[in-house]
Write an enzyme that holds these catalytic residues in place. Structure first.
Site, mmCIF file in Angstrom:
data_model
loop_
_atom_site.group_PDB
_atom_site.id
_atom_site.type_symbol
_atom_site.label_atom_id
_atom_site.label_comp_id
_atom_site.label_asym_id
_atom_site.label_seq_id
_atom_site.Cartn_x
_atom_site.Cartn_y
_atom_site.Cartn_z
ATOM 1 N N GLY A 214 -2.931 1.419 -4.528
ATOM 2 C CA GLY A 214 -1.496 1.212 -4.407
ATOM 3 C C GLY A 214 -1.202 -0.147 -3.804
ATOM 4 O O GLY A 214 -1.993 -1.095 -3.915
ATOM 5 N N ILE A 215 -0.062 -0.242 -3.150
ATOM 6 C CA ILE A 215 0.364 -1.510 -2.578
ATOM 7 C C ILE A 215 0.569 -1.358 -1.080
ATOM 8 O O ILE A 215 0.949 -0.287 -0.604
ATOM 9 C CB ILE A 215 1.671 -1.988 -3.258
ATOM 10 C CG1 ILE A 215 2.021 -3.400 -2.816
ATOM 11 C CG2 ILE A 215 2.811 -1.020 -2.981
ATOM 12 C CD1 ILE A 215 3.144 -3.992 -3.637
ATOM 13 N N GLY A 216 0.281 -2.401 -0.336
ATOM 14 C CA GLY A 216 0.547 -2.374 1.093
ATOM 15 C C GLY A 216 -0.697 -2.575 1.933
ATOM 16 O O GLY A 216 -1.781 -2.905 1.434
ATOM 17 N N ALA A 217 -0.542 -2.360 3.232
ATOM 18 C CA ALA A 217 -1.607 -2.667 4.181
ATOM 19 C C ALA A 217 -2.821 -1.762 4.019
ATOM 20 O O ALA A 217 -3.958 -2.227 4.157
ATOM 21 C CB ALA A 217 -1.057 -2.565 5.606
ATOM 22 N N ILE A 218 -2.622 -0.476 3.747
ATOM 23 C CA ILE A 218 -3.774 0.420 3.642
ATOM 24 C C ILE A 218 -4.648 0.080 2.429
ATOM 25 O O ILE A 218 -5.870 -0.060 2.571
ATOM 26 C CB ILE A 218 -3.334 1.896 3.639
ATOM 27 C CG1 ILE A 218 -2.811 2.288 5.027
ATOM 28 C CG2 ILE A 218 -4.493 2.806 3.234
ATOM 29 C CD1 ILE A 218 -2.302 3.713 5.140
ATOM 30 N N GLU A 237 -2.353 1.195 -11.668
ATOM 31 C CA GLU A 237 -0.955 0.893 -11.959
ATOM 32 C C GLU A 237 -0.647 -0.580 -11.697
ATOM 33 O O GLU A 237 0.008 -1.249 -12.487
ATOM 34 C CB GLU A 237 -0.108 1.792 -11.072
ATOM 35 C CG GLU A 237 1.370 1.630 -11.158
ATOM 36 C CD GLU A 237 2.039 2.668 -10.271
ATOM 37 O OE1 GLU A 237 2.756 2.256 -9.349
ATOM 38 O OE2 GLU A 237 1.836 3.881 -10.491
ATOM 39 N N GLY A 335 3.413 6.398 -9.533
ATOM 40 C CA GLY A 335 2.219 6.806 -10.267
ATOM 41 C C GLY A 335 1.289 7.699 -9.482
ATOM 42 O O GLY A 335 0.171 7.974 -9.926
#
Length: 436
Positions: A214-218, A237, A335
């Protein structure tokens, strides 16, 4: 060249292009960094010329002025995934939210929500008259293909991407030539908690696996701990800058993929210029619409498929709330469910839900006895696989309700384990810590 004649005849300014939009139309706007701001800004400037125009979009990385106060009666937002710009419009009654999986959006346009006008960004046409939708293919290209009328902002700075990304000039009704920088997403700051989560997630990833991030810090934190892995693949995705670093380091090679070997498969991109430069005219990057990339049955054709997503809450049954806080809609399904189900169908695949153990500066546990009242269950307890926090990994597949609760309490923040254990004992009529 016949296509050049068509292009020249349909080349207009933004004011003329928006005349293709009529009262009561459903207008689909390009996604994420593919939002054609130069055209939508002109549309809003002429709002008094329009009544009851439905604006359909997922995430907008632009200003989304068509959903701001003062646009009531002229435009109404219908969003499939809320962001910073669209969230207030829905909360304050200027817009609506439609729940659906990302993979299903093109089908909605073809069967249930017919598109009057698609407004998109494309690259200049190539020698054969084909324009690429660049880094936002997702639902943008399918919407353009089924729309009655198509308005395209032609931006020479948009990367030309390979795969199923192209519209011929004959499929576009108006070309608006406006050059502007492609919107960039700044890199997130990664905390020590997120690093610990990333390290735990990396323990579940093996050489040769194919990843969805996905998107972001994690997700970016996960990438930090994959540098000793070999021959990883990408079917996702979207991707951001961290993936490029691992490709350049030889960690991600896509060699072991059982579907599209040698190709990084995505449906849209968000990141910085470094990512966009990598994507431009790169045949190893295969981009195509979201109803292909996010189709769970397509995803499952990748052996060793590992999906990594995040969420807001997990209850002791393993139900995942990833889009709403109580009745307050925060984002959307996106998604997540597509990839959770696709990864679980994959031979040797697994899905990971990565979550910090607390919120609001440590005052609230994200592992809870019950989801907040009204919260939507995004990923069901029957679909959930691994839950990961900074305190460890809970494997839930095939576990009883009692075993699930015990595993989740073990990875909750220590400050909240006692309260969760009390609920465990009330619910299962046995003391927490007894053998599962």
């Amino acid at each position: 060249m016949e296509w050049q004649k068509i292009y020249d005849e349909r080349r207009v300014d933004a004011e003329e292009a928006i005349r293709l939009i009529h009262d009561g139309d459903r207008v689909v706007i390009g996604h994420a960094v593919g939002v054609p701001l130069a055209i939508t800004d002109v549309l809003v400037e002429h709002k008094e010329d329009y009544r009851d125009v439905e604006i359909v979009q997922m995430v907008s990385m632009g200003n989304a002025r068509f959903s701001e106060p003062g646009t009531e009666g002229h435009f109404r937002l219908n969003s499939f995934f809320l962001g910073v710009q669209s969230r207030p419009a829905v909360k304050e009654g200027r817009g609506d939210f439609t729940p659906c999986c990302f993979s299903e959006v093109p089908g909605l346009f073809r069967e249930y929500l017919p598109v009057d006008v698609a407004v998109v960004i494309v690259t200049p046409p190539d020698k054969d008259g084909y324009c690429s939708c660049g880094i936002s293919v997702d639902y943008t290209l399918p919407a353009a293909r089924c729309a009655k009328r198509v308005i395209a902002q032609v931006n020479p700075r948009m990367p030309r991407t390979h795969g199923d990304t192209f519209l011929h000039v004959s499929e576009i009704d108006a070309f608006v030539e406006i050059e502007e920088p492609v919107l960039e997403l700044s890199l997130p700051k990664i905390s020590e908690v997120e690093k610990a989560i990333g390290e735990n997630c990396a323990k579940l990833i093996h050489d040769g696996d194919t990843l969805q991030l996905g998107i972001g810090a994690i997700p970016d934190a996960v990438l930090l701990f994959l540098k000793d892995k070999k021959d990883l693949g990408i079917h996702s995705e979207m991707i951001s800058d961290g993936v490029v670093e691992l490709i350049e380091a030889g960690v991600i090679t896509n060699k072991k993929k059982t579907l599209h070997p040698g190709k990084t498969v995505v449906t849209f991109l968000m990141g910085t210029k470094r990512l966009y430069d990598y994507a431009d005219d790169n045949p190893s990057l295969y981009m195509c619409p979201v109803d292909y990339v996010n189709d769970p049955f397509i995803i499952a054709r990748n052996d060793g498929m590992v999906s990594i997503n995040s969420c807001i809450q997990v209850d002791l049954q393993g139900q995942v709330a990833a889009e709403s806080a109580g009745l307050s809609q925060i984002s959307g399904i996106g998604g997540q469910v597509d990839f959770v189900r696709g990864a679980r169908r994959s031979r040797g695949g697994k899905s990971i839900m990565a979550i910090g153990s607390t919120a609001k500066r440590g005052t609230v546990s994200k592992i809870v006895p019950f989801l907040d009242e009204g919260a939507a269950v995004t990923t069901s307890r029957t679909d959930v696989d691994y839950i990961v926090t900074e305190y460890g990994i809970a494997a839930l597949r095939g576990k009883t309700l009692r075993e699930r609760a015990a595993a989740l309490i073990r990875i909750a923040h220590p400050d909240f384990r006692e309260g969760l254990a009390a609920e465990y004992e009330r619910r299962f009529s046995c003391k927490y810590g007894e053998p599962d």
